[in-house]
Design an enzyme around this catalytic site. Structure first.
Site, PDB file in Angstrom:
ATOM      1  N   LYS A  80       0.822  -1.257  -0.106  1.00 29.46           N
ATOM      2  CA  LYS A  80       0.229  -0.088   0.005  1.00 29.46           C
ATOM      3  C   LYS A  80       0.793   1.253  -0.254  1.00 29.46           C
ATOM      4  CE  LYS A  80      -0.945   0.915   4.961  1.00 29.46           C
ATOM      5  NZ  LYS A  80      -2.114   0.877   5.802  1.00 29.46           N
ATOM      6  N   ASP A  81       2.081   1.207   0.395  1.00 23.69           N
ATOM      7  CA  ASP A  81       3.168   2.360   0.244  1.00 23.69           C
ATOM      8  C   ASP A  81       3.661   2.557  -1.246  1.00 23.69           C
ATOM      9  OD1 ASP A  81       2.590   2.833   2.720  1.00 23.69           O
ATOM     10  OD2 ASP A  81       4.521   1.526   3.299  1.00 23.69           O
ATOM     11  N   ARG A 152       3.892   4.101  18.475  1.00 22.14           N
ATOM     12  CA  ARG A 152       2.443   4.320  18.670  1.00 22.14           C
ATOM     13  C   ARG A 152       1.739   3.622  19.653  1.00 22.14           C
ATOM     14  NH1 ARG A 152       0.422   5.238  12.254  1.00 22.14           N
ATOM     15  NH2 ARG A 152       2.337   6.173  11.711  1.00 22.14           N
TER      16      ARG A 152
END
Ligand code: PBG
Length: 311
Positions: A80-81, A152
Site C-alpha cells: 500500500k506504500d 504508537r
C-alpha cells in the site's frame, strides 16, 4: 549461485516482512544468497503529519530509485506504500500471499470503537481512518500520529492517546501481542493493497524476476491489481480517502470500494465483479461507476477538513 542485494526501510515492520520474504525465497531458491540494505526514506525522516507531505511514495521512492539505478537488485515494500505508477524501468515483480487486510483499534482495554469513552482522542495518520472513525463516532477527536508501530502503541500505554488505529497485518508481522479490536471491513474498508507485500525489480532483470515469481500468490496478485487500477484513477484525479478491497472467488474477482467526503458525511459505494483473468477491467469499471456517481463533488470540503484536523 545468485547473490542478491535487496533494499528495505529500517523500521521493525519493514525488516520483519523482508526477513519473511527472504525465508520464503530461500525455501524455493536454496542456491540464492541475500544481503539486506536498509535505506532511509522521506517518510522516515520527515516528522510532519503524513497528509501534509504532498509527495507520492514517501516510504518507497528512495528505495525504488536504488533498484532503478542498479545499486540493489530488488526492493521489499508494504504494497500500500507503493504508488500506483512505478518508475519507467521497474515492475512489481512479485506479490506474495496477503496477510490480514483489516484495521484494528488498540486501546488499553481492547474495546470496540462504539465502547470507547466520549470525546476520546484517537491517533491515526490516515485520512481514510479519520473519516471512517468520524462516521461512527463524531464525538471522538482524531489526532494525527507519527512514529513506527511500537512507538504508537507506547503512546496509548502512556495515555498520550486513548487509542490508535493500525493495520492488523502490521502487528501480526512484527508479532506484537497487544489487546485490540478487529474493525469490521464493511465499516473500515482498508487502503488499497493493505496487508500485501510488493517486491519491485527492474523490468529487464529476467533472472531476478524468475526467482521472485517462485513466491508469487496469484489470488493476491489478482485482488491488488484490481485495487491498484482503481487507485490509479483516484490519484490521477483528486486525492480522496478511499477504501478498496478485492476478493477472488473461483474464476471471479469482486472489488468493493467506498469513497468519502472529507467530513465523512457523504460516501459513494461501488461493488464490481468480473473475470479474475482481467482485474484491471474490474478496477476500471469501478472507477467509471465512481465517476458516474459523482466522486468529483466529494472533494469540495477536502481542504477545510485538513486545516481543522491539523489544529
Ligand atoms: N507506512 C504505513 C504502513 N504501511 C503498511 C502498514 C501495515 C502493513 C500492511 O498494510 O501491509 C503500515 C502501518 C499501518 O497502516 O498500520
Amino acid at each position: 549461485m545468485m547473490n542478491l542485494v535487496l533494499g528495505t526501510r529500517g523500521s521493525q515492520l519493514s525488516l520483519a516482512q523482508t526477513n519473511w520474504v527472504i525465508e520464503e525465497l530461500k525455501k524455493k531458491n536454496p542456491d540464492c544468497q541475500f544481503e539486506i540494505k536498509t535505506i532511509k526514506t522521506k517518510g522516515d525522516t520527515d516528522a510532519r503529519p503524513l497528509f501534509t507531505i504532498d509527495q507520492k511514495g514517501i516510504f518507497e521512492k528512495e528505495i525504488d530509485k536504488a533498484v532503478s539505478d542498479g545499486q540493489i537488485d530488488f526492493a521489499v515494500h508494504s504494497l500500500k506504500d507503493i504508488p500506483s505508477v512505478l518508475m519507467d524501468n521497474l515492475v512489481l515483480g512479485c506479490v506474495p500471499i496477503r496477510e490480514a487486510v483489516n484495521d484494528v483499534l488498540i486501546t488499553k482495554d481492547g474495546v470496540s470503537l462504539r465502547e470507547v469513552p466520549s470525546n476520546s482522542v484517537i491517533g491515526t495518520s490516515s485520512l481514510r481512518r479519520a473519516v471512517q472513525i468520524s462516521r461512527i463516532r463524531s464525538d471522538i477527536k482524531v489526532k494525527s500520529i507519527r512514529g513506527n508501530i511500537e512507538t504508537r502503541i507506547k503512546k496509548v500505554e502512556s495515555g498520550q492517546y486513548d487509542g490508535i488505529v493500525l493495520a492488523q497485518a502490521g502487528i501480526n508481522r512484527i508479532g506484537i501481542d497487544v489487546r485490540h479490536y478487529d474493525l469490521p471491513i464493511n465499516e473500515f474498508p482498508p487502503s488499497p493493497g493493505q496487508g500485501a507485500i510488493g517486491i519491485v525489480c527492474r523490468s529487464d532483470d529476467t533472472s531476478t524476476q524468475v526467482m521472485l515469481k517462485t513466491i508469487e500468490d496469484q489470488n493476491t496478485r489478482t485482488a491488488i491489481e484490481a485495487e491498484r487500477t482503481l487507485s490509479e484513477f483516484v490519484d490521477s484525479g483528486c486525492r480522496f480517502p478511499i477504501g478498496a478491497y478485492g476478493k477472488v472467488e473461483g474464476s471471479m474477482v469482486e472489488l468493493n470500494v467506498v469513497a468519502y467526503s472529507i467530513d465523512g458525511k457523504e460516501s459513494i459505494t461501488v461493488k464490481k465483479s468480473g473475470s479474475a483473468l482481467d482485474p484491471h477491467q474490474v478496477g476500471k469499471q469501478a472507477a467509471d461507476e465512481l465517476r458516474a456517481k459523482g466522486i468529483a463533488k466529494l472533494a469540495a470540503n477536502w481542504r477545510k477538513k485538513l486545516e481543522e484536523w491539523n489544529k
